[in-house]
Write an enzyme that holds these catalytic residues in place. Structure first.
Site, short mmCIF file in Angstrom:
data_model
loop_
_atom_site.label_atom_id
_atom_site.label_comp_id
_atom_site.label_asym_id
_atom_site.label_seq_id
_atom_site.Cartn_x
_atom_site.Cartn_y
_atom_site.Cartn_z
CD GLN A 90 -2.89 -1.30 2.26
OE1 GLN A 90 -2.95 -0.43 3.12
NE2 GLN A 90 -3.66 -2.37 2.32
CG ASP A 91 0.96 4.08 3.00
OD1 ASP A 91 0.90 2.98 3.60
OD2 ASP A 91 0.53 5.13 3.49
N PRO A 92 4.52 3.14 2.09
CG PRO A 92 6.25 4.41 1.20
CD PRO A 92 4.75 4.36 1.30
CB ILE A 151 0.87 5.41 -1.81
CG1 ILE A 151 -0.61 5.22 -2.17
CG2 ILE A 151 1.17 6.86 -1.46
CD1 ILE A 151 -1.06 5.95 -3.40
N GLY A 160 -1.00 6.40 5.03
CA GLY A 160 -1.97 6.86 4.05
C GLY A 160 -1.95 8.34 3.78
#
EC number: 3.2.2.27
Length: 255
Positions: A90-92, A151, A160
């Site tokens: 998803q994101d880091p 992302i 997020g």
């Protein structure tokens, strides 16, 4: 009429020409192999450059992970035409351990909970896999496993937080092109957000594997879900079976 003539001249000689001017490759942070593979139009180049510039501004206001020189680390390990498996994140990680590869952390950082569950599934399905005491997945990336977050940056402590700044169109483009240009690839989509990317992938020639996210929150949830639990999904075995059938060579998941 004079005003309309000026508008036409501006459109032809200024605005259109501005759109046709691309961006220097080094300003897009991508290796040349990936720039050649993605073949970004000048407009797309400028759009990506704008996202990168936006992140640079955000870095002046707060701590952002990973560092800029690590944002595209996922693209540095192999030729895009040699990719065999795509694992979407998803994101880091937002605690400082992000290294530009989804689910991976640099040596010296504790193994994150989601990655511990990934290791647990690997050990369950592949007894020869021994969970290491580190979370660095470079060895997978070097074999053609693309560890791509949808992302690419995040503000410290705020998961997020960069979901809406413009990364998603770019990573969607990457996924779509991989689906279009690779002959056979395994896509592992864990969690609802990753599962939404299935529409970008041609499932007639690629193997698309979905399940719940490996996070403890998802694994410990008692809520009903259409997706199967991560633990027990057998994805790593299924991936190697598919690659072997296609004559592509298996991934050695040991670290």
């Amino acid at each position: 009429m004079a005003s309309r003539g000026l508008d036409l001249w501006l459109d032809e000689h200024v605005w259109k020409r501005k759109q046709e001017i691309g961006v220097k490759g080094e300003n897009l942070l991508l290796p040349d192999l990936w720039l050649d593979f993605l073949q970004l139009s000048p407009i797309f180049q400028r759009k990506l450059a704008a996202v990168i510039a936006c992140v640079r501004r955000l870095r002046t206001q707060a701590t952002v992970y990973p560092e800029e020189d690590m944002c595209m680390a996922w693209a540095r390990f192999c030729d895009p035409s040699d990719i065999k498996v795509v694992i979407l994140g998803q994101d880091p990680y937002h605690g400082g351990q992000a290294n530009g590869l989804a689910f991976s952390v640099a040596y010296g950082f504790p193994v994150p909970p989601s990655l511990r569950n990934i290791y647990a599934e690997l050990h369950r399905s592949l007894p020869e896999f021994s969970p290491p005491d580190h979370g660095c997945l470079d060895a997978w990336a070097s074999q053609g496993v693309l560890l791509l977050n949808t992302i690419l940056t995040v503000q410290k402590g705020k998961p997020g937080s960069h979901a809406d700044i413009g990364w998603a169109w770019f990573t969607d483009h990457v996924i779509s092109l991989l689906s279009e240009r690779l002959k056979a690839c395994v896509f592992m989509l864990w969690g609802a957000k990753a599962g939404d990317k299935a529409s970008l992938i041609n499932s007639k020639k690629h193997l698309v594997l979905t399940s719940q996210h490996p996070s403890p929150l998802a694994q410990n949830s008692t809520r009903k879900s259409a997706q199967q639990k991560f633990l027990g999904n057998n994805h790593f075995v299924l991936a190697n079976n598919f690659l072997r059938e296609k004559g592509l060579g298996e991934i050695d998941w040991r670290l």
